[in-house]
Design a protein around this motif. Structure first.
Motif, PDB file in Angstrom:
ATOM      1  N   GLU A   1     -15.630 -24.868 -14.567  1.00  0.00           N
ATOM      2  CA  GLU A   1     -14.411 -24.059 -14.512  1.00  0.00           C
ATOM      3  C   GLU A   1     -13.863 -23.892 -13.097  1.00  0.00           C
ATOM      4  N   ALA A   2     -14.722 -23.768 -12.109  1.00  0.00           N
ATOM      5  CA  ALA A   2     -14.260 -23.560 -10.742  1.00  0.00           C
ATOM      6  C   ALA A   2     -13.435 -24.740 -10.221  1.00  0.00           C
TER       7      ALA A   2
ATOM      8  N   THR B   1      -4.893 -26.044  -7.454  1.00  0.00           N
ATOM      9  CA  THR B   1      -3.544 -26.108  -6.903  1.00  0.00           C
ATOM     10  C   THR B   1      -3.299 -25.138  -5.752  1.00  0.00           C
ATOM     11  N   ASN B   2      -4.013 -24.040  -5.682  1.00  0.00           N
ATOM     12  CA  ASN B   2      -3.765 -23.056  -4.634  1.00  0.00           C
ATOM     13  C   ASN B   2      -4.708 -23.177  -3.443  1.00  0.00           C
ATOM     14  N   LEU B   3      -5.537 -24.203  -3.419  1.00  0.00           N
ATOM     15  CA  LEU B   3      -6.422 -24.396  -2.277  1.00  0.00           C
ATOM     16  C   LEU B   3      -5.646 -24.968  -1.093  1.00  0.00           C
TER      17      LEU B   3
END
Length: 148
Positions: free
Chosen positions: A116-117, A122-124
């Protein structure tokens, strides 16, 4: 619209041309695929085996489970796909296409083992290769240019 697309391994020993009708692809999260690729998932494009023409040396294969085998390049190690032993279709790795940008993930498979991680990144923050001085120096010293 059906197109002929090309691809192959990193060292270019194994090459293919394949009929592709659309840009649909999928991510497989099964533990076999994770181990076979060393990744957290693998992107595949499903195609008919009869539509794949191995244009250079054919791939090597190994049987990765009791029900499937995987094409790869024994010279450079590139994973090229997946195929059930009893199917007319096969999957080609999206990353092995010369122009993988045509494809978009439309589904996930084996979601019970998805990490899941790693599902939404997209926000990294991101960094371009040409912003990494040590990597740029290594490429310039080795071949005089950055990789394509």
């Amino acid at each position: 619209m059906t197109d002929i697309m090309t691809g192959g391994c990193q060292c270019r020993r194994v090459r293919y041309a394949v009929k592709v009708a659309d840009g649909e692809a999928y991510l497989c999260h099964c533990n076999y695929c994770k181990r076979a690729t060393g990744g957290v998932s693998i992107a595949f494009k499903n195609v008919r085996q009869a539509d794949v023409d191995w244009t250079a040396s054919p791939p090597d294969y190994y049987q990765s489970s009791p029900i499937a085998k995987r094409p790869f390049c024994a010279a450079c190690g590139t994973p090229l796909g997946f195929q059930f032993l009893d199917s007319e279709n096969m999957d080609l790795t999206v990353g092995s296409f010369d122009d993988p940008a045509r494809f978009r993930p439309t589904s996930n498979f084996s979601i019970e083992t998805a990490l899941e991680a790693w599902m939404d990144v997209t926000n990294l923050p991101g960094k371009r290769l040409d912003e990494h001085a040590a990597a740029v120096d290594r490429w310039m010293n080795a071949v005089g240019k950055l990789p394509d």
